[in-house]
Design an enzyme around this catalytic site. Sequence first.
Site, PDB file in Angstrom:
ATOM      1  N   LYS A  12      29.611 -59.648  32.913  1.00 51.09           N
ATOM      2  CA  LYS A  12      28.515 -58.823  33.445  1.00 51.09           C
ATOM      3  C   LYS A  12      28.757 -58.419  34.893  1.00 51.09           C
ATOM      4  CE  LYS A  12      25.548 -60.795  29.965  1.00 51.09           C
ATOM      5  NZ  LYS A  12      24.438 -61.611  29.549  1.00 51.09           N
ATOM      6  N   ASP A  69      24.940 -57.234  23.855  1.00 54.05           N
ATOM      7  CA  ASP A  69      24.344 -57.699  25.112  1.00 54.05           C
ATOM      8  C   ASP A  69      24.423 -56.547  26.118  1.00 54.05           C
ATOM      9  OD1 ASP A  69      23.778 -58.829  27.600  1.00 54.05           O
ATOM     10  OD2 ASP A  69      24.510 -60.794  26.966  1.00 54.05           O
ATOM     11  N   HIS A 114      19.879 -29.824  29.710  1.00 56.58           N
ATOM     12  CA  HIS A 114      18.878 -30.860  29.969  1.00 56.58           C
ATOM     13  C   HIS A 114      17.481 -30.283  30.185  1.00 56.58           C
ATOM     14  CE1 HIS A 114      21.310 -34.619  30.036  1.00 56.58           C
ATOM     15  NE2 HIS A 114      22.257 -33.700  30.015  1.00 56.58           N
ATOM     16  N   GLU A 150      17.416 -40.492  26.844  1.00 52.59           N
ATOM     17  CA  GLU A 150      17.954 -39.368  27.599  1.00 52.59           C
ATOM     18  C   GLU A 150      18.177 -38.177  26.672  1.00 52.59           C
ATOM     19  OE1 GLU A 150      21.721 -39.753  29.692  1.00 52.59           O
ATOM     20  OE2 GLU A 150      21.403 -37.818  30.658  1.00 52.59           O
TER      21      GLU A 150
HETATM   22  C1  LIG Z   1      23.272 -29.738  24.310  1.00 54.16           C
HETATM   23  C2  LIG Z   1      24.566 -29.067  23.913  1.00 54.16           C
HETATM   24  C3  LIG Z   1      25.315 -29.981  22.919  1.00 54.16           C
HETATM   25  C4  LIG Z   1      24.255 -27.772  23.243  1.00 54.16           C
HETATM   26  O1  LIG Z   1      25.446 -27.142  22.887  1.00 54.16           O
HETATM   27  P1  LIG Z   1      25.500 -25.605  22.434  1.00 54.16           P
HETATM   28  O2  LIG Z   1      26.907 -25.304  22.089  1.00 54.16           O
HETATM   29  O3  LIG Z   1      24.850 -24.755  23.457  1.00 54.16           O
HETATM   30  O4  LIG Z   1      24.512 -25.644  21.197  1.00 54.16           O
HETATM   31  P2  LIG Z   1      24.594 -25.059  19.753  1.00 54.16           P
HETATM   32  O5  LIG Z   1      23.155 -24.883  19.349  1.00 54.16           O
HETATM   33  O6  LIG Z   1      25.524 -23.902  19.667  1.00 54.16           O
HETATM   34  O7  LIG Z   1      25.200 -26.285  18.897  1.00 54.16           O
HETATM   35  C5  LIG Z   1      26.550 -26.674  18.978  1.00 54.16           C
HETATM   36  C6  LIG Z   1      26.684 -28.063  18.414  1.00 54.16           C
HETATM   37  O8  LIG Z   1      26.082 -29.013  19.315  1.00 54.16           O
HETATM   38  C7  LIG Z   1      25.399 -30.026  18.564  1.00 54.16           C
HETATM   39  N1  LIG Z   1      23.961 -29.938  18.813  1.00 54.16           N
HETATM   40  C8  LIG Z   1      23.285 -28.950  19.455  1.00 54.16           C
HETATM   41  N2  LIG Z   1      21.970 -29.223  19.529  1.00 54.16           N
HETATM   42  C9  LIG Z   1      21.800 -30.393  18.918  1.00 54.16           C
HETATM   43  C10 LIG Z   1      20.669 -31.196  18.681  1.00 54.16           C
HETATM   44  N3  LIG Z   1      19.453 -30.851  19.071  1.00 54.16           N
HETATM   45  N4  LIG Z   1      20.849 -32.351  18.039  1.00 54.16           N
HETATM   46  C11 LIG Z   1      22.078 -32.739  17.607  1.00 54.16           C
HETATM   47  N5  LIG Z   1      23.186 -31.999  17.817  1.00 54.16           N
HETATM   48  C12 LIG Z   1      23.058 -30.850  18.460  1.00 54.16           C
HETATM   49  C13 LIG Z   1      25.753 -29.750  17.111  1.00 54.16           C
HETATM   50  O9  LIG Z   1      26.956 -30.419  16.787  1.00 54.16           O
HETATM   51  C14 LIG Z   1      25.967 -28.280  17.111  1.00 54.16           C
HETATM   52  O10 LIG Z   1      26.799 -27.823  16.056  1.00 54.16           O
HETATM   53  P3  LIG Z   1      26.160 -27.468  14.596  1.00 54.16           P
HETATM   54  O11 LIG Z   1      25.832 -28.776  13.976  1.00 54.16           O
HETATM   55  O12 LIG Z   1      24.909 -26.651  14.860  1.00 54.16           O
HETATM   56  O13 LIG Z   1      27.233 -26.733  13.900  1.00 54.16           O
HETATM   57  C15 LIG Z   1      25.485 -28.766  25.125  1.00 54.16           C
HETATM   58  O14 LIG Z   1      24.861 -27.865  25.986  1.00 54.16           O
HETATM   59  C16 LIG Z   1      25.842 -29.988  25.892  1.00 54.16           C
HETATM   60  O15 LIG Z   1      26.534 -30.859  25.395  1.00 54.16           O
HETATM   61  N6  LIG Z   1      25.440 -30.098  27.164  1.00 54.16           N
HETATM   62  C17 LIG Z   1      25.790 -31.245  27.971  1.00 54.16           C
HETATM   63  C18 LIG Z   1      24.817 -32.371  27.765  1.00 54.16           C
HETATM   64  C19 LIG Z   1      25.443 -33.703  28.081  1.00 54.16           C
HETATM   65  O16 LIG Z   1      26.603 -33.939  27.828  1.00 54.16           O
HETATM   66  N7  LIG Z   1      24.682 -34.598  28.599  1.00 54.16           N
HETATM   67  C20 LIG Z   1      25.210 -35.927  28.824  1.00 54.16           C
HETATM   68  C21 LIG Z   1      24.373 -36.666  29.650  1.00 54.16           C
HETATM   69  S1  LIG Z   1      24.605 -36.239  31.350  1.00 54.16           S
HETATM   70  C22 LIG Z   1      24.516 -37.729  32.181  1.00 54.16           C
HETATM   71  O17 LIG Z   1      23.697 -38.544  31.861  1.00 54.16           O
HETATM   72  C23 LIG Z   1      25.631 -38.174  33.011  1.00 54.16           C
HETATM   73  C24 LIG Z   1      26.088 -37.382  34.218  1.00 54.16           C
HETATM   74  C25 LIG Z   1      26.259 -35.904  33.888  1.00 54.16           C
HETATM   75  O18 LIG Z   1      25.203 -37.500  35.307  1.00 54.16           O
HETATM   76  C26 LIG Z   1      27.419 -38.043  34.536  1.00 54.16           C
HETATM   77  C27 LIG Z   1      28.249 -37.260  35.482  1.00 54.16           C
HETATM   78  O19 LIG Z   1      28.030 -37.351  36.685  1.00 54.16           O
HETATM   79  O20 LIG Z   1      29.140 -36.571  34.986  1.00 54.16           O
HETATM   80  N1  LIG Z   2      26.362 -68.751  26.973  1.00 55.48           N
HETATM   81  C1  LIG Z   2      26.651 -67.822  27.855  1.00 55.48           C
HETATM   82  O1  LIG Z   2      27.196 -68.093  28.921  1.00 55.48           O
HETATM   83  C2  LIG Z   2      26.349 -66.396  27.567  1.00 55.48           C
HETATM   84  C3  LIG Z   2      25.720 -66.043  26.409  1.00 55.48           C
HETATM   85  N2  LIG Z   2      25.481 -64.728  26.127  1.00 55.48           N
HETATM   86  C4  LIG Z   2      24.820 -64.471  24.866  1.00 55.48           C
HETATM   87  O2  LIG Z   2      25.671 -64.986  23.852  1.00 55.48           O
HETATM   88  C5  LIG Z   2      25.353 -64.373  22.626  1.00 55.48           C
HETATM   89  C6  LIG Z   2      26.629 -64.007  21.955  1.00 55.48           C
HETATM   90  O3  LIG Z   2      27.404 -65.172  21.824  1.00 55.48           O
HETATM   91  P1  LIG Z   2      28.273 -65.347  20.521  1.00 55.48           P
HETATM   92  O4  LIG Z   2      29.087 -66.569  20.711  1.00 55.48           O
HETATM   93  O5  LIG Z   2      28.971 -64.058  20.238  1.00 55.48           O
HETATM   94  O6  LIG Z   2      27.203 -65.445  19.383  1.00 55.48           O
HETATM   95  P2  LIG Z   2      26.366 -66.681  18.837  1.00 55.48           P
HETATM   96  O7  LIG Z   2      26.070 -67.684  19.871  1.00 55.48           O
HETATM   97  O8  LIG Z   2      25.228 -66.093  18.086  1.00 55.48           O
HETATM   98  O9  LIG Z   2      27.396 -67.370  17.861  1.00 55.48           O
HETATM   99  C7  LIG Z   2      28.095 -66.701  16.879  1.00 55.48           C
HETATM  100  C8  LIG Z   2      28.172 -67.609  15.713  1.00 55.48           C
HETATM  101  O10 LIG Z   2      28.630 -66.928  14.571  1.00 55.48           O
HETATM  102  C9  LIG Z   2      29.395 -67.837  13.807  1.00 55.48           C
HETATM  103  N3  LIG Z   2      30.209 -66.957  12.956  1.00 55.48           N
HETATM  104  C10 LIG Z   2      29.951 -66.738  11.643  1.00 55.48           C
HETATM  105  N4  LIG Z   2      30.809 -65.834  11.143  1.00 55.48           N
HETATM  106  C11 LIG Z   2      31.620 -65.464  12.160  1.00 55.48           C
HETATM  107  C12 LIG Z   2      32.693 -64.557  12.261  1.00 55.48           C
HETATM  108  N5  LIG Z   2      33.105 -63.826  11.207  1.00 55.48           N
HETATM  109  N6  LIG Z   2      33.295 -64.396  13.450  1.00 55.48           N
HETATM  110  C13 LIG Z   2      32.903 -65.104  14.525  1.00 55.48           C
HETATM  111  N7  LIG Z   2      31.885 -66.003  14.500  1.00 55.48           N
HETATM  112  C14 LIG Z   2      31.244 -66.181  13.307  1.00 55.48           C
HETATM  113  C15 LIG Z   2      30.143 -68.689  14.823  1.00 55.48           C
HETATM  114  O11 LIG Z   2      30.373 -69.959  14.334  1.00 55.48           O
HETATM  115  P3  LIG Z   2      31.516 -70.952  14.905  1.00 55.48           P
HETATM  116  O12 LIG Z   2      31.512 -70.884  16.396  1.00 55.48           O
HETATM  117  O13 LIG Z   2      31.130 -72.271  14.396  1.00 55.48           O
HETATM  118  O14 LIG Z   2      32.812 -70.483  14.369  1.00 55.48           O
HETATM  119  C16 LIG Z   2      29.098 -68.764  15.951  1.00 55.48           C
HETATM  120  O15 LIG Z   2      28.309 -69.901  15.797  1.00 55.48           O
HETATM  121  C17 LIG Z   2      24.511 -63.162  22.949  1.00 55.48           C
HETATM  122  O16 LIG Z   2      23.160 -63.424  22.629  1.00 55.48           O
HETATM  123  C18 LIG Z   2      24.662 -63.035  24.446  1.00 55.48           C
HETATM  124  O17 LIG Z   2      23.561 -62.398  25.023  1.00 55.48           O
HETATM  125  C19 LIG Z   2      25.920 -63.742  26.956  1.00 55.48           C
HETATM  126  C20 LIG Z   2      26.564 -64.039  28.120  1.00 55.48           C
HETATM  127  C21 LIG Z   2      26.764 -65.388  28.546  1.00 55.48           C
END
Ligand SMILES: CC(C)(COP(=O)([O-])OP(=O)([O-])OC[C@H]1O[C@@H](n2cnc3c(N)ncnc32)[C@H](O)[C@@H]1OP(=O)([O-])[O-])[C@@H](O)C(=O)NCCC(=O)NCCSC(=O)C[C@@](C)(O)CC(=O)[O-]
Ligand SMILES: NC(=O)C1=CN([C@@H]2O[C@H](COP(=O)(O)OP(=O)(O)OC[C@H]3O[C@@H](n4cnc5c(N)ncnc54)[C@H](OP(=O)(O)O)[C@@H]3O)[C@@H](O)[C@H]2O)C=CC1
Length: 410
Positions: A230, A306, A401, A100
């Site tokens: 989930k 996940d 956008h 996006e």
């Molecule tokens: C696009 C901006 C940030 C421009 O913002 P601006 O102020 O017009 O741009 P600018 O050129 O003056 O730059 C300002 C700062 O923006 C950043 N920036 C600027 N351009 C870049 C770039 N290319 N890459 C990385 N960072 C960038 C950067 O931090 C920059 O500062 P600087 O570093 O230059 O000092 C602004 O217009 C904006 O944020 N617009 C909104 C966009 C947005 O938030 N989209 C989110 C997704 S929308 C969606 O998916 C969900 C939705 C909306 O449907 C959910 C809902 O219903 O609400």
């Molecule tokens: N089974 C299910 O119902 C579901 C499974 N999943 C999937 O499960 C996975 C995640 O499960 P998750 O149990 O997190 O991961 P893993 O199954 O990969 O197990 C994590 C392993 O890490 C070991 N471990 C080593 N170091 C650490 C530490 N510092 N902290 C914690 N554990 C450590 C644990 O050992 P030990 O246990 O011996 O301590 C454990 O065996 C994902 O792939 C996800 O998509 C997602 C939803 C449902």
Amino acid sequence: MDKIEEVVDKVVKGEIELHKVDEILDANAAMVARRLAIERITGKGLPSIGSTIIDYAEIKDRNAENVIGATQIPLGVAGPVLIEGDYARGGFLVPLATTEGALIASVNRGMKVLRLSGYVKTKIIRDGMTRAPVFSFDSAIEAYSFSAWVKENFETIRKVAERTTSHGKLKSVEPFQLGNNVWIRFEFDTGDAMGMNMVTVAAEAVSSFLEERFPGARCVAVSGNMCSDKKQSVTNELLGRGKTVVAEALIPSEVIEKNLRTTAEKIEETNLKKNWLGGARAGTLFQFNAHFANVIAAIFIATGQDVAQVVESSTGYTWVENRSGNLYISVTLPSLEVGTVGGGTRLPTQREALSIMGVDGGGDPPGSKARKFAEIVSAAVLAGELNLLSALSTRELGKAHMRLGRGIKL
Ligand SMILES: CC(C)(COP(=O)([O-])OP(=O)([O-])OC[C@H]1O[C@@H](n2cnc3c(N)ncnc32)[C@H](O)[C@@H]1OP(=O)([O-])[O-])[C@@H](O)C(=O)NCCC(=O)NCCSC(=O)C[C@@](C)(O)CC(=O)[O-]
Ligand SMILES: NC(=O)C1=CN([C@@H]2O[C@H](COP(=O)(O)OP(=O)(O)OC[C@H]3O[C@@H](n4cnc5c(N)ncnc54)[C@H](OP(=O)(O)O)[C@@H]3O)[C@@H](O)[C@H]2O)C=CC1
């Protein structure tokens, strides 16, 4: 005919199932053979899918089945964002994988404004991964006795559960009854793992133990949906799942005006009328926010979380107050499910992405890296909210956008 060609031929003729190829060839050759077979069957070339750095010997029996290659998604970074949390302290660049346009720029601008305002404060207010098996009984009275026993015998249950894991620690058991059915919601500390496999294995062991102890009890399913994995649920919202995190910041009026071209008053009105009133009018449940899902999904994809858990991880609330022209803003995420070990976190690009934030692998003590990561995620979500609310308040969304989503300069 070489071995791979021979297998491809058999798959195309329907003589071998796709997944059986793993029994004939090594993991990487099996991946190639399946892809070639699908190319032949569909008549479509799939060289991009086949082009990957992943070693399938590492994936087999761990992360995916019937593999034919990999999907690639652009990865960008936003930040740094300055954080003063209990685990995350300092400046962090945050990796975001997305298609996006404008999303990373959005978070980046939000982080710039947060940086100019000082440190984001973060707090994990509870932590625990849940699994809730459902048990069935002949009568509600039996179901009630079972629930009472479970509550009174936590220590016995804890020992059974913890035999299955060295990191998982049972924190609580909470029974919920409906007629002759009972759900036991187990909550575990899962260290640095998101923990779903860990808690499922432990819950299965406890379920078998309880069935033996109560001959009238029948475990219908180890996941009875009161977990709730989930799926969004009131249970998750009230009791939490994964980590419940809050992030907050105070933005001075001059920083808002100079960098976002808006005011605290306008952002407050946008938050109230869009996130809260609009959310209420739309019948939104648990998502009184602008775009938590954007930031959560992009970080989840980048770091091997996940992705299906974006469903509940992106629930939450954005709260904004105009404080004499300065802006107080906070985000609250009740069910943020993240890990730094296990699951997809071990894949090469995902692990590198975690390393950018210093949260790859297990923490010392266990759990500290996952909590640090959760605090960073909450700060990134805060940046996204601050920025999008600002952009909406100045009516810049469409323009941004057009430029960054369609490549059109206005
Ligand atoms: C696009 C901006 C940030 C421009 O913002 P601006 O102020 O017009 O741009 P600018 O050129 O003056 O730059 C300002 C700062 O923006 C950043 N920036 C600027 N351009 C870049 C770039 N290319 N890459 C990385 N960072 C960038 C950067 O931090 C920059 O500062 P600087 O570093 O230059 O000092 C602004 O217009 C904006 O944020 N617009 C909104 C966009 C947005 O938030 N989209 C989110 C997704 S929308 C969606 O998916 C969900 C939705 C909306 O449907 C959910 C809902 O219903 O609400
Ligand atoms: N089974 C299910 O119902 C579901 C499974 N999943 C999937 O499960 C996975 C995640 O499960 P998750 O149990 O997190 O991961 P893993 O199954 O990969 O197990 C994590 C392993 O890490 C070991 N471990 C080593 N170091 C650490 C530490 N510092 N902290 C914690 N554990 C450590 C644990 O050992 P030990 O246990 O011996 O301590 C454990 O065996 C994902 O792939 C996800 O998509 C997602 C939803 C449902």
